[in-house]
Design an enzyme around this catalytic site. Sequence first.
Site, PDB file in Angstrom:
ATOM      1  CG  HIS A 191     -26.139 -58.814  11.418  1.00 34.00           C
ATOM      2  ND1 HIS A 191     -25.313 -59.447  10.529  1.00 34.00           N
ATOM      3  CD2 HIS A 191     -27.192 -59.641  11.608  1.00 34.00           C
ATOM      4  CE1 HIS A 191     -25.834 -60.614  10.229  1.00 34.00           C
ATOM      5  NE2 HIS A 191     -26.969 -60.759  10.873  1.00 34.00           N
ATOM      6  CD  GLU A 427     -15.179 -47.803 -12.164  1.00 32.57           C
ATOM      7  OE1 GLU A 427     -15.414 -48.217 -11.029  1.00 32.57           O
ATOM      8  OE2 GLU A 427     -14.324 -48.298 -12.916  1.00 32.57           O
ATOM      9  CB  CYS A 498     -23.610 -50.664 -12.400  1.00 30.61           C
ATOM     10  SG  CYS A 498     -21.898 -50.394 -12.844  1.00 30.61           S
TER      11      CYS A 498
END
Lengths: 565, 89
Positions: A191, A427, A498
């Site tokens: 976390h 992609e 990206c």
Amino acid sequence: MTERTLSGIGVTPLSGVGTVVWYRPDADLPEPPAPEDVDEDAELARFEDARAAAEDELEAERERTAERVGEEEAAVFDAHVQFLNDPQITDGVTDAIEGGLPAEHAVQETFSEFVEQFENMGGRMGERADDLRDVRDRLVRVLSDGERVDLSSLPEGSVVVAERLTPSDTAQLDPERVAGFVTVTGGRTSHAAIFARSLALPAIVGVGEELQSVEDGTEVVVDGESGDLVVDPTDERKEAAAAAAEVDIRHESVETADGVDIEVAANIGTLADLGPAVDRGADGVGLFRTEFLFLDRESPPDEDEQYEAYVKALESFEDGRVVVRTLDIGGDKPVPYLDLPDEENPFLGERGIRRSLGPDADLFETQVRALLRAAASADGANLSVMLPLVSTVEELRAGRERFESVAADLDSEGVENELPEFGIMVETPAAAFMADRFAPHVDFFSIGTNDLAQYVMAAERGNERVSDLGDYRQPAVLRAIDATVSATEGEDCWVGMCGEMAGDPDLTELLVGLGLDELSMSAVTVPQVKAAVAETDTADARELAERVLQADTKAEVAEILTLDQ
Amino acid sequence: MERTVTVVPEDGLHARPASQFVETANEFDADIQLGRADEDDLVPAASMLAVTGLGVGHDESVRLVAEGDDAEAALDALEDILSTPEAKQ
């Protein structure tokens, strides 16, 4: 004072210099007074007040976390409230106070029993033990009233050092005042690590017990890239780190050494990511993952809510382009209110544009309306939209027709709208092979390297057993990128990227050499990539790309890139 | 009043489903307890500690026992949570 270095796992490519503040929420309490000296009624009242105060804090942190990090991360606070008000806990604490303990000792004792029980059960129960510890520490802190370190009001330049940092801890940290943090435990996906990256804080986790030897008030350098914690650093070291910390954040756009403009943009999921993107000097948004607007809620956002979100992003970058990707639901992204099919292999199933043209047509229409309206807003000229997971020319045409027909609807309703710049994500191998056929129909391509590598190499993302295959330095992946860029020659079609590859400053020169016009990444690496662009000469970069494309193996690619550094 | 229910959520009685289960149990005017279907021990449904402490996983069966004015309504609501695949928010 001699300098020494401890090493852990660096989780952000950032350095910070500061003074150690140890945060020890489970430090021992002072010895309790004798039972006859404890005022039972007063202690019970203190416990009740502390419980109410802790609940208020939890509600506030829940809100703050939902806003800053996300609804998913915020949900943990609901469980904390339930532990706080659990009858077994309140009964236990009440009994302990009636047995002659002050409130904080009663809390410590009661919780510790349950913590131990859960720890012994192991597995998922162990996570619950962390939650319980977290609630216990909060109560004890409230009860001991400021005698413990308060994470929300640390002196400027503090480096927080702790055994671990829980969601409650990080929610209190003020990123403006903290120079970084270091923990004994934790890994890259803990976390605390995720939190550090989302707020661009220098951080090291998993240093181990040796960290205990670093005392409060010591000066340290936190190198979040190498994972080195330098204790009692020399002046030269501090200066170097301070210089590195200032990695000239360039707010202006950047060009290569020989004057070619390269757009360096940020990827965002929620509006909370806009602040860091602006702060780190991104030119705009290269990927707005709109599905995050749809996750973790009971019903989809309506047209106006989406419109507001897109306009907000556009307003954050006055002169910068904002590329919005339409809904990419399916694959690994569950949405509770959509009836997603149980697919054998969701990554090869109905996801992205396949759903928007199929079962999610209504959701898609609402999104298209919001986007067309946003394109007509004050900064709307900077809006671009792209479709995810396109693999056929028909999908591209159908998607584009959708924008045109919805625009006609809006016109007839008298609603102001504009058609934004239009592109697709590349992609799939299909899109890379067919790029020359797609190029005439679009204004731009954005290569999504995470999925492209997964599909080209047939190696599942996130599956560690095949992570070497799924690496974007695989020659086949580089060829797919090269084929995509080459297919746009002579077309009016820019090409962006990206995905993690775009944010790797070691690859910037190669990507410029391959002919990319735009690179989009998590905000944290924007300054490093901008610096790498400024050092690049395009002729050298092209020559490097040619050599890399001749490589037979990933190892050869890596070797050429290392020699080039 | 008693009912046996199979736990559908992937997470079992943990995390969000547990949170929601306990919240709902507290909303009714009834004394509600639960346990594993094949065991006699029961724990209070209004306690997050007790409920998660049972460690009930996906596809396991639990026994719900309720007494009080709202017993039936409470059992209906709790059964609904345990039979819903994704925790509602």
